[in-house]
Design a protein around this motif. Structure first.
Motif, PDB file in Angstrom:
ATOM      1  N   ASP A 151       0.824  -1.215   0.000  1.00  0.00           N
ATOM      2  CA  ASP A 151       0.000   0.000   0.000  1.00  0.00           C
ATOM      3  C   ASP A 151       0.858   1.266   0.000  1.00  0.00           C
ATOM      4  OD1 ASP A 151      -2.562  -0.927  -0.283  1.00  0.00           O
ATOM      5  OD2 ASP A 151      -2.863  -1.210   1.870  1.00  0.00           O
ATOM      6  N   GLY A 152       1.868   1.240  -0.865  1.00  0.00           N
ATOM      7  CA  GLY A 152       2.702   2.432  -1.046  1.00  0.00           C
ATOM      8  C   GLY A 152       3.799   2.598  -0.015  1.00  0.00           C
ATOM      9  N   GLU A 153       3.864   1.695   0.952  1.00  0.00           N
ATOM     10  CA  GLU A 153       4.851   1.833   2.023  1.00  0.00           C
ATOM     11  C   GLU A 153       5.920   0.754   1.890  1.00  0.00           C
ATOM     12  OE1 GLU A 153       4.900   2.026   6.892  1.00  0.00           O
ATOM     13  OE2 GLU A 153       2.997   1.766   5.865  1.00  0.00           O
ATOM     14  N   TYR A 154       7.194   1.143   1.937  1.00  0.00           N
ATOM     15  CA  TYR A 154       8.298   0.190   1.854  1.00  0.00           C
ATOM     16  C   TYR A 154       8.373  -0.636   3.137  1.00  0.00           C
ATOM     17  CZ  TYR A 154      12.968  -1.766   1.593  1.00  0.00           C
ATOM     18  OH  TYR A 154      14.022  -2.643   1.595  1.00  0.00           O
ATOM     19  N   ARG A 155       8.375  -1.993   3.000  1.00  0.00           N
ATOM     20  CA  ARG A 155       8.315  -2.859   4.186  1.00  0.00           C
ATOM     21  C   ARG A 155       9.567  -3.700   4.387  1.00  0.00           C
ATOM     22  NH1 ARG A 155       5.391  -0.917   7.566  1.00  0.00           N
ATOM     23  NH2 ARG A 155       4.696  -2.844   8.539  1.00  0.00           N
ATOM     24  N   GLY A 156      10.583  -3.522   3.554  1.00  0.00           N
ATOM     25  CA  GLY A 156      11.847  -4.204   3.795  1.00  0.00           C
ATOM     26  C   GLY A 156      12.056  -5.472   2.985  1.00  0.00           C
ATOM     27  N   LEU A 157      13.019  -6.256   3.449  1.00  0.00           N
ATOM     28  CA  LEU A 157      13.448  -7.468   2.733  1.00  0.00           C
ATOM     29  C   LEU A 157      12.534  -8.646   3.078  1.00  0.00           C
ATOM     30  CD1 LEU A 157      16.087  -8.307   1.004  1.00  0.00           C
ATOM     31  CD2 LEU A 157      16.696  -9.547   3.075  1.00  0.00           C
ATOM     32  N   TYR A 158      12.118  -9.363   2.065  1.00  0.00           N
ATOM     33  CA  TYR A 158      11.257 -10.537   2.239  1.00  0.00           C
ATOM     34  C   TYR A 158      11.824 -11.731   1.470  1.00  0.00           C
ATOM     35  CZ  TYR A 158       7.435  -8.400   4.839  1.00  0.00           C
ATOM     36  OH  TYR A 158       6.683  -7.829   5.839  1.00  0.00           O
ATOM     37  N   LEU A 159      11.250 -12.891   1.756  1.00  0.00           N
ATOM     38  CA  LEU A 159      11.581 -14.102   1.001  1.00  0.00           C
ATOM     39  C   LEU A 159      10.309 -14.660   0.391  1.00  0.00           C
ATOM     40  CD1 LEU A 159      13.939 -16.098   3.372  1.00  0.00           C
ATOM     41  CD2 LEU A 159      14.438 -15.551   1.009  1.00  0.00           C
ATOM     42  N   MET A 160      10.264 -14.698  -0.925  1.00  0.00           N
ATOM     43  CA  MET A 160       9.135 -15.359  -1.576  1.00  0.00           C
ATOM     44  C   MET A 160       9.438 -16.858  -1.526  1.00  0.00           C
ATOM     45  SD  MET A 160       6.215 -14.737  -2.991  1.00  0.00           S
ATOM     46  CE  MET A 160       5.976 -13.222  -3.907  1.00  0.00           C
ATOM     47  N   THR A 161       8.520 -17.613  -0.916  1.00  0.00           N
ATOM     48  CA  THR A 161       8.788 -19.018  -0.635  1.00  0.00           C
ATOM     49  C   THR A 161       7.690 -19.911  -1.202  1.00  0.00           C
ATOM     50  OG1 THR A 161       9.771 -18.286   1.459  1.00  0.00           O
ATOM     51  CG2 THR A 161       9.363 -20.633   1.232  1.00  0.00           C
ATOM     52  N   GLU A 162       8.117 -20.958  -1.857  1.00  0.00           N
ATOM     53  CA  GLU A 162       7.175 -21.955  -2.376  1.00  0.00           C
ATOM     54  C   GLU A 162       6.540 -22.692  -1.201  1.00  0.00           C
ATOM     55  OE1 GLU A 162       9.300 -25.162  -4.158  1.00  0.00           O
ATOM     56  OE2 GLU A 162       7.533 -26.029  -5.098  1.00  0.00           O
ATOM     57  N   THR A 163       5.226 -22.865  -1.220  1.00  0.00           N
ATOM     58  CA  THR A 163       4.609 -23.662  -0.159  1.00  0.00           C
ATOM     59  C   THR A 163       4.737 -25.139  -0.503  1.00  0.00           C
ATOM     60  OG1 THR A 163       2.479 -23.508  -1.247  1.00  0.00           O
ATOM     61  CG2 THR A 163       2.930 -21.894   0.477  1.00  0.00           C
ATOM     62  N   ILE A 164       4.741 -25.975   0.537  1.00  0.00           N
ATOM     63  CA  ILE A 164       4.860 -27.415   0.321  1.00  0.00           C
ATOM     64  C   ILE A 164       3.478 -27.939  -0.048  1.00  0.00           C
ATOM     65  CG2 ILE A 164       5.503 -29.620   1.366  1.00  0.00           C
ATOM     66  CD1 ILE A 164       7.153 -27.930   3.403  1.00  0.00           C
ATOM     67  N   THR A 165       3.268 -28.139  -1.319  1.00  0.00           N
ATOM     68  CA  THR A 165       1.956 -28.613  -1.742  1.00  0.00           C
ATOM     69  C   THR A 165       2.087 -29.343  -3.072  1.00  0.00           C
ATOM     70  OG1 THR A 165      -0.342 -27.980  -2.084  1.00  0.00           O
ATOM     71  CG2 THR A 165       1.322 -26.485  -2.931  1.00  0.00           C
ATOM     72  N   ALA A 166       1.026 -30.015  -3.440  1.00  0.00           N
ATOM     73  CA  ALA A 166       1.024 -30.733  -4.709  1.00  0.00           C
ATOM     74  C   ALA A 166      -0.167 -30.243  -5.523  1.00  0.00           C
ATOM     75  CB  ALA A 166       0.936 -32.231  -4.457  1.00  0.00           C
ATOM     76  N   GLY A 167      -0.489 -30.974  -6.569  1.00  0.00           N
ATOM     77  CA  GLY A 167      -1.626 -30.569  -7.380  1.00  0.00           C
ATOM     78  C   GLY A 167      -1.241 -30.450  -8.830  1.00  0.00           C
ATOM     79  N   ASP A 168      -2.231 -30.167  -9.668  1.00  0.00           N
ATOM     80  CA  ASP A 168      -1.962 -30.205 -11.098  1.00  0.00           C
ATOM     81  C   ASP A 168      -1.680 -28.827 -11.668  1.00  0.00           C
ATOM     82  OD1 ASP A 168      -4.419 -29.210 -10.766  1.00  0.00           O
ATOM     83  OD2 ASP A 168      -5.496 -30.848 -11.765  1.00  0.00           O
ATOM     84  N   ASP A 169      -1.365 -27.868 -10.805  1.00  0.00           N
ATOM     85  CA  ASP A 169      -1.093 -26.544 -11.361  1.00  0.00           C
ATOM     86  C   ASP A 169       0.382 -26.166 -11.263  1.00  0.00           C
ATOM     87  OD1 ASP A 169      -0.798 -26.015  -8.752  1.00  0.00           O
ATOM     88  OD2 ASP A 169      -2.281 -24.418  -8.629  1.00  0.00           O
ATOM     89  N   GLY A 170       1.225 -27.155 -11.519  1.00  0.00           N
ATOM     90  CA  GLY A 170       2.636 -26.829 -11.670  1.00  0.00           C
ATOM     91  C   GLY A 170       3.493 -27.109 -10.467  1.00  0.00           C
ATOM     92  N   SER A 171       2.911 -27.679  -9.420  1.00  0.00           N
ATOM     93  CA  SER A 171       3.731 -27.984  -8.254  1.00  0.00           C
ATOM     94  C   SER A 171       4.731 -29.074  -8.590  1.00  0.00           C
ATOM     95  CB  SER A 171       2.843 -28.425  -7.105  1.00  0.00           C
ATOM     96  OG  SER A 171       3.568 -29.270  -6.251  1.00  0.00           O
ATOM     97  N   ARG A 172       5.831 -29.103  -7.852  1.00  0.00           N
ATOM     98  CA  ARG A 172       6.910 -30.038  -8.180  1.00  0.00           C
ATOM     99  C   ARG A 172       6.720 -31.422  -7.585  1.00  0.00           C
ATOM    100  NH1 ARG A 172      12.080 -28.231  -6.344  1.00  0.00           N
ATOM    101  NH2 ARG A 172      11.080 -27.013  -4.708  1.00  0.00           N
ATOM    102  N   LEU A 173       5.791 -31.589  -6.649  1.00  0.00           N
ATOM    103  CA  LEU A 173       5.588 -32.917  -6.071  1.00  0.00           C
ATOM    104  C   LEU A 173       4.623 -33.727  -6.929  1.00  0.00           C
ATOM    105  CD1 LEU A 173       5.419 -32.364  -2.217  1.00  0.00           C
ATOM    106  CD2 LEU A 173       7.273 -33.320  -3.579  1.00  0.00           C
ATOM    107  N   ASN A 174       5.037 -34.955  -7.178  1.00  0.00           N
ATOM    108  CA  ASN A 174       4.280 -35.817  -8.078  1.00  0.00           C
ATOM    109  C   ASN A 174       3.226 -36.603  -7.290  1.00  0.00           C
ATOM    110  OD1 ASN A 174       3.451 -37.487 -10.100  1.00  0.00           O
ATOM    111  ND2 ASN A 174       5.286 -38.790 -10.036  1.00  0.00           N
ATOM    112  N   ILE A 175       2.110 -35.962  -7.041  1.00  0.00           N
ATOM    113  CA  ILE A 175       1.031 -36.588  -6.270  1.00  0.00           C
ATOM    114  C   ILE A 175      -0.286 -36.289  -6.976  1.00  0.00           C
ATOM    115  CG2 ILE A 175      -0.180 -36.663  -4.055  1.00  0.00           C
ATOM    116  CD1 ILE A 175       2.331 -35.514  -2.748  1.00  0.00           C
ATOM    117  N   SER A 176      -1.099 -37.334  -7.125  1.00  0.00           N
ATOM    118  CA  SER A 176      -2.419 -37.065  -7.699  1.00  0.00           C
ATOM    119  C   SER A 176      -3.501 -37.695  -6.833  1.00  0.00           C
ATOM    120  CB  SER A 176      -2.495 -37.597  -9.129  1.00  0.00           C
ATOM    121  OG  SER A 176      -2.331 -38.995  -9.115  1.00  0.00           O
TER     122      SER A 176
END
Ligand SMILES: [Zn+2]
Length: 501
Positions: free
Chosen positions: A210-235
Motif C-alpha cells: 500500500d505504497g509503504e516500503y516494508r523491507g526485505l522478504y523471502l518469496m517461498t514456495e509452499t509445500i503442496t502438490a496438485g496439477d497446477d505446476g507444483s513439483r511434487l508428483n502426487i495425484s
C-alpha cells in the motif's frame, strides 16, 4: 591383440565412468537447484548482467532484487491475533469485513533480468491475490509474514512462475525479523534442496505494501502438490477415492477437523501434536479419502512401533530412509528443534515411499526467543518417528555416514561461511534499506531474545553469531556423532525375541 586389449580397456573405463554415481556437485553445474545469489553472480560473470546506471534521483526506490508491490486499497489484512483485555485468545485471528480469513488484493512483481527494479516499471507478474497474515509467534512481530494465493477475477487458482521459480498458486511472503541475519531460511532451504529430493524454492525480494516500503522478504514456495505446476508428483481422484500420495503436517492441527487425522501415534498418545492432511486440500478431500490416508499412514507407524520394526517387513518398506536421515542431520546440525514436533512435513509421492521435507529455520542456529540452545547434545532421537528409527543400527549408520560425507561438502565450515559471505554481498544495500525500517530492533529496548546478552547489536554481530554457532555445532557433532549409537546398542531388552524362545 594389444589394440584389442586397449580397446576393451577403454570401453571398460568409459562404461565405469558412465555408471559411476554422480557426486554431489559443489559448483552448481549439475544441480538443478537455483541459488539466487549464485545465479546473479554467474550472470554478472558471463557479462549478461547489463544493469545500466539509473538516471532517477535518490528518492526513488531502486533495487537489484525483485520488487513486490501489493495494493489492498482500504482493507486491513486479516490474520492478526485477537486480543482481549486479559491477553491473547489462543488460535483466534482477525477476519476480513466479510468474515473471510483473506482479503482480495493486487500484486505486481517487477523482476527485470540483470537490471534494477522500481515501483513503476513494467511488471513481470501481475495477478489478483487473496492474502492473510501468517505464523504462530511471528504474528506478534511488527514485520508480518503473509500467505498469498494467486487467483483470477473469478477466484480460480492462477498459478504463475515467480522470480524464476516453478509455477504455483500458493506462496508465502516471509519477512525475516527475529532472524537478524535475514539468511537462515534462504540458506537452509537451499542447502536442503541440494541434499534432499525436494525442499521449498525461495527468492529474496523487497516489499512495498500500500505504497509503504516494508523491507526485505523471502518469496517461498509452499509445500503442496496438485496439477497446477507444483513439483511434487502426487495425484488425487476424489470421485474414484484414489490417491497416489499425500502431504501431512505435524503441528497444532488444522481449523478444518476433516483434515486432522487420528493416526496410530496420535491415538496411542505418542505425540501431543496433531497430524493433519495438507494435500489434498479442502476442495479435494472428503471423509472417505481422509480415512484412506489415515489408514495408509498408520501402516507405516504400526510397522515402526512394532517389535520387529527393523525386519524386512518393518518400517523400511514404507519410507525413504535417506530422506529421514537427511532431515535428521539438517535439523540436528542447525539445532532446529521444533522439527519433528511443529512445522513437520512428511509426504508420499507416486513412488510410494514416505519422505520428509524441511520447513522453517527462523529459530535455528540458536535463535529461539526464550532461551539459548546448547550446541552440545542431540535431540532429534527423541522426536516422534526418530525415537524408533534411532533404535535401528542401520539407520544410525546411515545418519553417521551421511553426516561425515556432508561435512566435506554442503555442511562444511568453508562452504557455509562462504555461502553466508556471498549472500550478504549479493543482498548489498537491500540489507541497509531493510534496517532503515526495522533497525530499531537492534536497540536495547527491543530485545527479542532472552537472556538480553543474546541479542546482536548490529548486522555484523548477527552474522558473526551465526557463523560462530555453525562452527561450534559442527565441531561438537564431528566429535560426538558416534554417540548416537547408544540408542541402537544391543541390550537385553532389545533381545526379547531370542530370550522369549
Ligand atoms: Zn534505479
Amino acid at each position: 591383440m594389444k589394440y584389442k586389449i586397449a580397446g576393451i580397456l577403454a570401453c571398460a573405463v568409459i562404461l565405469f565412468i558412465a555408471l559411476m554415481p554422480t557426486p554431489d556437485s559443489l559448483d552448481g553445474s549439475e544441480s538443478p537447484r537455483v541459488h539466487q545469489h549464485l545465479q546473479a553472480k554467474a550472470q554478472q560473470e558471463s557479462g549478461r548482467d547489463t544493469a545500466a546506471e539509473c538516471s532517477h534521483g535518490d528518492d526513488v526506490l531502486c533495487t537489484h532484487l525483485p520488487l513486490v508491490v501489493i495494493d489492498i486499497s482500504d482493507d486491513e489484512i486479516p490474520g492478526d491475533p485477537v486480543h482481549r483485555s486479559n491477553g491473547n485468545v489462543q488460535g483466534k485471528y482477525t477476519v476480513a469485513e466479510d468474515g473471510e480469513s483473506t482479503v482480495r488484493a493486487e500484486m505486481r512483481i517487477m523482476d527485470s533480468e540483470g537490471g534494477n527494479n522500481h515501483v513503476n516499471d513494467e511488471a513481470a507478474v501481475s495477478s489478483l491475490i487473496d492474502i492473510r497474515k501468517r505464523g504462530n509467534s511471528s504474528r506478534h512481530f511488527d514485520k508480518k509474514s503473509y500467505d498469498i494465493k494467486l487467483v483470477t477475477a473469478e477466484g480460480e487458482n492462477n498459478p504463475q512462475e515467480i522470480m524464476g521459480m516453478d509455477s504455483h498458486h500458493r506462496w508465502v511472503l516471509y519477512g525475516p525479523y527475529l532472524d537478524k541475519t535475514l539468511l537462515r531460511n534462504y540458506m537452509a532451504y537451499n542447502i536442503a534442496g541440494e541434499i534432499m529430493d525436494y525442499a521449498p524454492n525461495v527468492r529474496f525480494c523487497e516489499l512495498v505494501l500500500d505504497g509503504e516500503y516494508r523491507g526485505l522478504y523471502l518469496m517461498t514456495e509452499t509445500i503442496t502438490a496438485g496439477d497446477d505446476g507444483s513439483r511434487l508428483n502426487i495425484s488425487v481422484n476424489k470421485k474414484n477415492q484414489t490417491f497416489s500420495g499425500y502431504i501431512l503436517r505435524l503441528d497444532r492441527g488444522s481449523s478444518n477437523p476433516l483434515k486432522n487425522i487420528d493416526n496410530f501415534s496420535s491415538y496411542t498418545r505418542r505425540t501431543r501434536q496433531i497430524l493433519n492432511i495438507e494435500y489434498p486440500g479442502t476442495s479435494n478431500l472428503d471423509r472417505e479419502l481422509a480415512e484412506g490416508i489415515r489408514k495408509d499412514f498408520s501402516r507405516f507407524e504400526k510397522a515402526l512401533y512394532s517389535y520387529d520394526f527393523d525386519d524386512r517387513d518393518g518400517y523400511r518398506k514404507y519410507i525413504d530412509a535417506q530422506s529421514f536421515a537427511d532431515y535428521f542431520i539438517i535439523n540436528e546440525f542447525s539445532c532446529n528443534y521444533d522439527a519433528g514436533m511443529f512445522s513437520t512435513y512428511i509426504y508420499k509421492e507416486a513412488d510410494g515411499k514416505l519422505k520428509m521435507c524441511v520447513w522453517d529455520f527462523n529459530s535455528a542456529w540458536d535463535n529461539y526467543q526464550e532461551a539459548a540452545v546448547s550446541p552440545y547434545g542431540f535431540q532429534m532421537q527423541n522426536r516422534l518417528w526418530y525415537f524408533m528409527l534411532t533404535k535401528d543400527e542401520d539407520f544410525v549408520d546411515l545418519v553417521i555416514d551421511r553426516y561425515r560425507q556432508l561435512r566435506k561438502t554442503y555442511l562444511s565450515d568453508d562452504y557455509i561461511d562462504n555461502y553466508i559471505d556471498e549472500t550478504v554481498e549479493y543482498l548489498g544495500d537491500a540489507i541497509d534499506r531493510n534496517y532503515q525500517v526495522w533497525g530499531y530492533t537492534f536497540g536495547s529496548d527491543c530485545d527479542l531474545l532472552t537472556p538480553k546478552d543474546r541479542n546482536p547489536g548490529n548486522y555484523e554481530e548477527a552474522i558473526k553469531q551465526l557463523k560462530d554457532f555453525v562452527h561450534l555445532r559442527g565441531r561438537f557433532m564431528d566429535e560426538n556423532i558416534e554417540s548416537l549409537r547408544q540408542y541402537c546398542a544391543e541390550s537385553r531388552t532389545k533381545k526379547f525375541k531370542e530370550d522369549s524362545n
